[in-house]
Enzyme design. Sequence first.
Site, PDB file in Angstrom:
ATOM      1  N   HIS A  92       0.955  -1.309   0.174  1.00 50.85           N
ATOM      2  CA  HIS A  92      -0.118   0.068  -0.003  1.00 50.85           C
ATOM      3  C   HIS A  92       0.674   1.090   0.071  1.00 50.85           C
ATOM      4  O   HIS A  92       1.884   1.589   0.463  1.00 50.85           O
ATOM      5  CB  HIS A  92      -1.096  -0.069   1.449  1.00 50.85           C
ATOM      6  CG  HIS A  92      -0.289  -0.322   2.287  1.00 50.85           C
ATOM      7  ND1 HIS A  92       0.654  -0.816   2.667  1.00 50.85           N
ATOM      8  CD2 HIS A  92       0.267   1.458   2.918  1.00 50.85           C
ATOM      9  CE1 HIS A  92       1.348  -0.534   4.089  1.00 50.85           C
ATOM     10  NE2 HIS A  92       0.676   0.518   3.918  1.00 50.85           N
ATOM     11  N   ASP A 146       0.560   4.882   1.827  1.00 53.51           N
ATOM     12  CA  ASP A 146      -0.271   5.547   2.853  1.00 53.51           C
ATOM     13  C   ASP A 146      -0.778   6.810   2.313  1.00 53.51           C
ATOM     14  O   ASP A 146      -1.010   7.187   1.324  1.00 53.51           O
ATOM     15  CB  ASP A 146       1.137   6.606   3.734  1.00 53.51           C
ATOM     16  CG  ASP A 146       1.270   5.108   4.787  1.00 53.51           C
ATOM     17  OD1 ASP A 146       1.091   3.767   4.685  1.00 53.51           O
ATOM     18  OD2 ASP A 146       2.676   5.389   5.084  1.00 53.51           O
ATOM     19  N   HIS A 185       4.789   0.260   0.288  1.00 53.16           N
ATOM     20  CA  HIS A 185       5.706  -0.718   1.578  1.00 53.16           C
ATOM     21  C   HIS A 185       5.103  -2.080   1.609  1.00 53.16           C
ATOM     22  O   HIS A 185       3.097  -1.925   1.421  1.00 53.16           O
ATOM     23  CB  HIS A 185       5.781   0.217   2.369  1.00 53.16           C
ATOM     24  CG  HIS A 185       4.860   1.133   2.882  1.00 53.16           C
ATOM     25  ND1 HIS A 185       4.581   2.097   2.740  1.00 53.16           N
ATOM     26  CD2 HIS A 185       4.470   0.692   4.553  1.00 53.16           C
ATOM     27  CE1 HIS A 185       3.847   3.290   3.089  1.00 53.16           C
ATOM     28  NE2 HIS A 185       3.458   2.144   4.638  1.00 53.16           N
ATOM     29  N   ARG A 201       5.629   6.400  13.461  1.00 53.23           N
ATOM     30  CA  ARG A 201       5.543   6.883  12.740  1.00 53.23           C
ATOM     31  C   ARG A 201       4.942   8.519  12.266  1.00 53.23           C
ATOM     32  O   ARG A 201       4.260   8.909  13.275  1.00 53.23           O
ATOM     33  CB  ARG A 201       4.845   6.877  11.633  1.00 53.23           C
ATOM     34  CG  ARG A 201       4.809   6.749   9.912  1.00 53.23           C
ATOM     35  CD  ARG A 201       4.227   5.989   8.911  1.00 53.23           C
ATOM     36  NE  ARG A 201       3.100   6.775   9.182  1.00 53.23           N
ATOM     37  CZ  ARG A 201       2.225   6.076   8.659  1.00 53.23           C
ATOM     38  NH1 ARG A 201       1.382   4.698   8.668  1.00 53.23           N
ATOM     39  NH2 ARG A 201       0.555   6.926   9.573  1.00 53.23           N
TER      40      ARG A 201
END
Length: 315
Positions: free
Chosen positions: A141, A143, A291, A306
């Site tokens: 996917h 983000d 990723h 993150r």
Amino acid sequence: MTTRADDPSTRTPALRPHRIPADGLHEGRRILRRTPDGWQDRPYELFEIVPQAATIGAEIRGLDLSRPLSTALRAELNRALLEWKVLFFRGQHLTSAAQRQFAANWGQLETNPLLARGDSKEVVRFDKAAGGVPTFENVWHTDVTFRARPAMGAVLQLREVPPSGGDTLWADMAAAYDNLPPKIRARMNYARAVHDYLPGFSRFYPPAQLARFQAEFPPVEHPVVRRHPETGRRMLFVNASFTTRIVGLPEAESDRLLRLLFQQAHVPEFQVRFRWRAGDVAFWDNRATQHYAVFDYGARRRVAERVAIAGDRPY
């Protein structure tokens, strides 16, 4: 001496009917361009760079990310990011504040109310063994493409790693675009697709919780192939978590094409795989990559934080 036309040694052998289903991934040479045509390669002067794969992924050595970046260092890191799409920094052990400060060199920090929060609203915390929601493991996917302005990039730090497993992979979506069948590539250059947060998050949350965010995150349209705003390079910009259909096509045809496009991230030649140690940092260009977090560590703990950087509207 003449050879008779019916001599078996001179005829092409007859083969039984055979074919590979259309629109699949096939063996053969891949187009592996790390940078756009005409890009000028220059040496790096302020750090050492160690490539990790053919077109994507490089380890940066000789920097302490807790220290402020000079204008020259920020510019050289940005060039490395454009050229390698994801950068790795070993053993940084940043505080949350230092991690945010480093990411802020690239723009305003993004918040995400759909994910667990760290020590501030800009920090997303993934803590698998502590009962956190197991979001977006084992799926390729990009983000937050369900936003009108998806994230420009993200800085991820592993606070705790399992004894083995828990790697992350990134895929180069410019290489994925370059290797599409020419007819598909030409057809997709000006196509648009719908992105929606519901398909991705419905795997994790009940309807009552999902409904709270429907007004905040309505479906949006993005180009199937976007241009990188800094390099001008074309990149495939659909993903299996959030892209639901190609605008203007019947459902069956849209589904068939999206399956083909989703597959492009699965080609190993377009990928880099990173084995984490506690304190390591990855900084990736969310515009140019997908990723995949590998969930192969069972009940052992893996803690990551993150910080995402707000992006622009794809075109």
